[in-house]
Design an enzyme around this catalytic site. Structure first.
Site, PDB file in Angstrom:
ATOM      1  N   TRP A  10       9.693   1.880  43.707  1.00 32.71           N
ATOM      2  CA  TRP A  10       8.252   1.774  43.962  1.00 32.71           C
ATOM      3  C   TRP A  10       7.503   3.045  43.559  1.00 32.71           C
ATOM      4  O   TRP A  10       6.293   3.069  43.530  1.00 32.71           O
ATOM      5  CB  TRP A  10       7.988   1.514  45.445  1.00 32.71           C
ATOM      6  CG  TRP A  10       8.392   0.168  45.950  1.00 32.71           C
ATOM      7  CD1 TRP A  10       9.181  -0.769  45.326  1.00 32.71           C
ATOM      8  CD2 TRP A  10       8.047  -0.404  47.220  1.00 32.71           C
ATOM      9  NE1 TRP A  10       9.332  -1.878  46.117  1.00 32.71           N
ATOM     10  CE2 TRP A  10       8.647  -1.676  47.295  1.00 32.71           C
ATOM     11  CE3 TRP A  10       7.300   0.043  48.301  1.00 32.71           C
ATOM     12  CZ2 TRP A  10       8.507  -2.513  48.404  1.00 32.71           C
ATOM     13  CZ3 TRP A  10       7.161  -0.785  49.418  1.00 32.71           C
ATOM     14  CH2 TRP A  10       7.757  -2.046  49.459  1.00 32.71           C
ATOM     15  N   HIS A  93      15.674  10.904  38.529  1.00 32.66           N
ATOM     16  CA  HIS A  93      14.667  10.144  37.773  1.00 32.66           C
ATOM     17  C   HIS A  93      13.921  11.105  36.851  1.00 32.66           C
ATOM     18  O   HIS A  93      13.651  12.256  37.204  1.00 32.66           O
ATOM     19  CB  HIS A  93      13.689   9.456  38.734  1.00 32.66           C
ATOM     20  CG  HIS A  93      12.828   8.448  38.059  1.00 32.66           C
ATOM     21  ND1 HIS A  93      11.734   8.806  37.303  1.00 32.66           N
ATOM     22  CD2 HIS A  93      12.902   7.098  37.994  1.00 32.66           C
ATOM     23  CE1 HIS A  93      11.168   7.701  36.814  1.00 32.66           C
ATOM     24  NE2 HIS A  93      11.868   6.657  37.210  1.00 32.66           N
ATOM     25  N   SER A 211       9.829  -0.409  31.482  1.00 31.04           N
ATOM     26  CA  SER A 211       8.963  -1.540  31.143  1.00 31.04           C
ATOM     27  C   SER A 211       9.701  -2.881  31.135  1.00 31.04           C
ATOM     28  O   SER A 211       9.439  -3.735  30.277  1.00 31.04           O
ATOM     29  CB  SER A 211       8.262  -1.296  29.792  1.00 31.04           C
ATOM     30  OG  SER A 211       7.426  -0.147  29.884  1.00 31.04           O
ATOM     31  N   GLY A 232      10.279  -0.307  37.707  1.00 28.28           N
ATOM     32  CA  GLY A 232       9.185   0.388  38.378  1.00 28.28           C
ATOM     33  C   GLY A 232       8.038  -0.569  38.658  1.00 28.28           C
ATOM     34  O   GLY A 232       8.027  -1.289  39.656  1.00 28.28           O
ATOM     35  N   GLY A 233       7.066  -0.609  37.765  1.00 27.06           N
ATOM     36  CA  GLY A 233       5.831  -1.363  37.973  1.00 27.06           C
ATOM     37  C   GLY A 233       6.052  -2.791  38.464  1.00 27.06           C
ATOM     38  O   GLY A 233       5.407  -3.225  39.431  1.00 27.06           O
TER      39      GLY A 233
HETATM   40  C1  PEP Z   1      11.058   3.583  36.491  1.00 31.05           C
HETATM   41  O1  PEP Z   1      10.187   4.268  36.991  1.00 31.05           O
HETATM   42  O2  PEP Z   1      12.229   3.807  36.773  1.00 31.05           O
HETATM   43  C2  PEP Z   1      10.681   2.501  35.586  1.00 31.05           C
HETATM   44  C3  PEP Z   1      11.618   1.923  34.895  1.00 31.05           C
HETATM   45  O3  PEP Z   1       9.354   2.193  35.529  1.00 31.05           O
HETATM   46  P1  PEP Z   1       8.679   0.942  34.744  1.00 31.05           P
HETATM   47  O4  PEP Z   1       9.505  -0.271  35.025  1.00 31.05           O
HETATM   48  O5  PEP Z   1       7.297   0.848  35.316  1.00 31.05           O
HETATM   49  O6  PEP Z   1       8.680   1.287  33.292  1.00 31.05           O
END
Ligand code: PEP
Length: 250
Positions: A10, A93, A211, A232-233
């Site tokens: 998150w 991360h 993504s 993430g998102g």
């Molecule tokens: C992340 O922060 O680990 C990530 C993969 O973010 P997103 O899915 O938003 O690219």
């Protein structure tokens, strides 16, 4: 056979009310042949324990400090996490490497502390756009894996997760292609083989992150060395996160 793993990061999102709403929405998930993990902010871990204890969803932290207790203002120990039922912890991360200056050595200590506490580390590795353009993807990823796992042992491999997250794909809306991700995840598995041997390399799970959404998760999961995703998102959108998990179960 490695069990697929879908993990949500998150990041610094979700106040108490938002976290409660998201946990309530996720609690409807039906269990299946894949693991589902959420890593909310520290402030929502007690609520995760309350809301998710009777579900198939596991929870973890986004960070930890590698010491048992003491004068580390603002930090959280491994035992504090396990006391809230955390089974997982993200380590290294790229946002923490870049924004907070975390080094390979510090990340290695976190991975060891997470394993010592009986939790499962999700070690994040990945190259920047400049490093990729300069042909340094393999060397960067190899260094981050070797250094991050230097103190881990082969018999801990089943608890190890490495997430390949190219920095240029995180939050960018433009993921790596499945072939690009597979190439690097294959190198990561070779690296695990050199470090720990065949059994360990075959049992450790490797995720792709950057993504990922419901539109591309199936492509990544169809690759031989990609065992799931760190998200993430899309992990903040309950419907999409559940749909990603449903794809992994299938
Ligand atoms: C992340 O922060 O680990 C990530 C993969 O973010 P997103 O899915 O938003 O690219």
């Amino acid at each position: 056979m490695r069990r697929p793993l879908i993990a949500g990061n998150w990041k610094m999102n979700g106040d108490a009310a938002e976290a409660d709403a998201l946990f309530r929405a996720l609690a409807a998930v039906r269990p299946g042949g894949a693991d589902l993990v959420v890593c909310p902010p520290f402030t929502a871990l007690a609520a995760a324990q309350q809301s998710l204890s009777d579900t198939c969803i596991q929870w973890g932290a986004q960070n930890v400090y590698p010491a048992a207790s003491g004068a580390y203002t603002g930090e959280i120990s491994p035992a504090m996490l396990t006391s809230l039922g955390c089974r997982w912890c993200i380590c290294g991360h790229s946002e923490r490497r870049q924004l907070l200056g975390e080094t390979d050595d510090f990340i290695r200590r976190k991975v060891r502390a997470v394993l010592d506490a009986g939790m499962m580390p999700i070690l994040c590795v990945g190259e920047t756009a400049d490093e990729r353009r300069g042909g340094r993807t393999a060397s960067v990823v190899q260094r981050e894996v070797e250094e991050g796992l230097r103190d881990a042992a082969a018999d801990e491999a089943a608890r190890l997760v490495v997430a390949y997250e190219p920095v240029w794909a995180i939050g960018a809306g433009q993921a790596a292609t499945a072939a690009e991700a597979q190439e690097v995840c294959g190198w990561i598995r070779e690296c695990l083989f050199r470090l720990f041997g065949q059994d360990a390399a075959s049992s450790a799970r490797i995720l792709y992150g950057g993504s990922v959404g419901q539109g591309n998760i199936a492509d990544f999961l169809s690759e031989p060395d990609i065992d799931g995703a760190l998200i993430g998102g899309a992990s903040l959108r309950a419907d999409e996160f559940i749909s990603i998990y449903d794809t992994a179960k299938a």
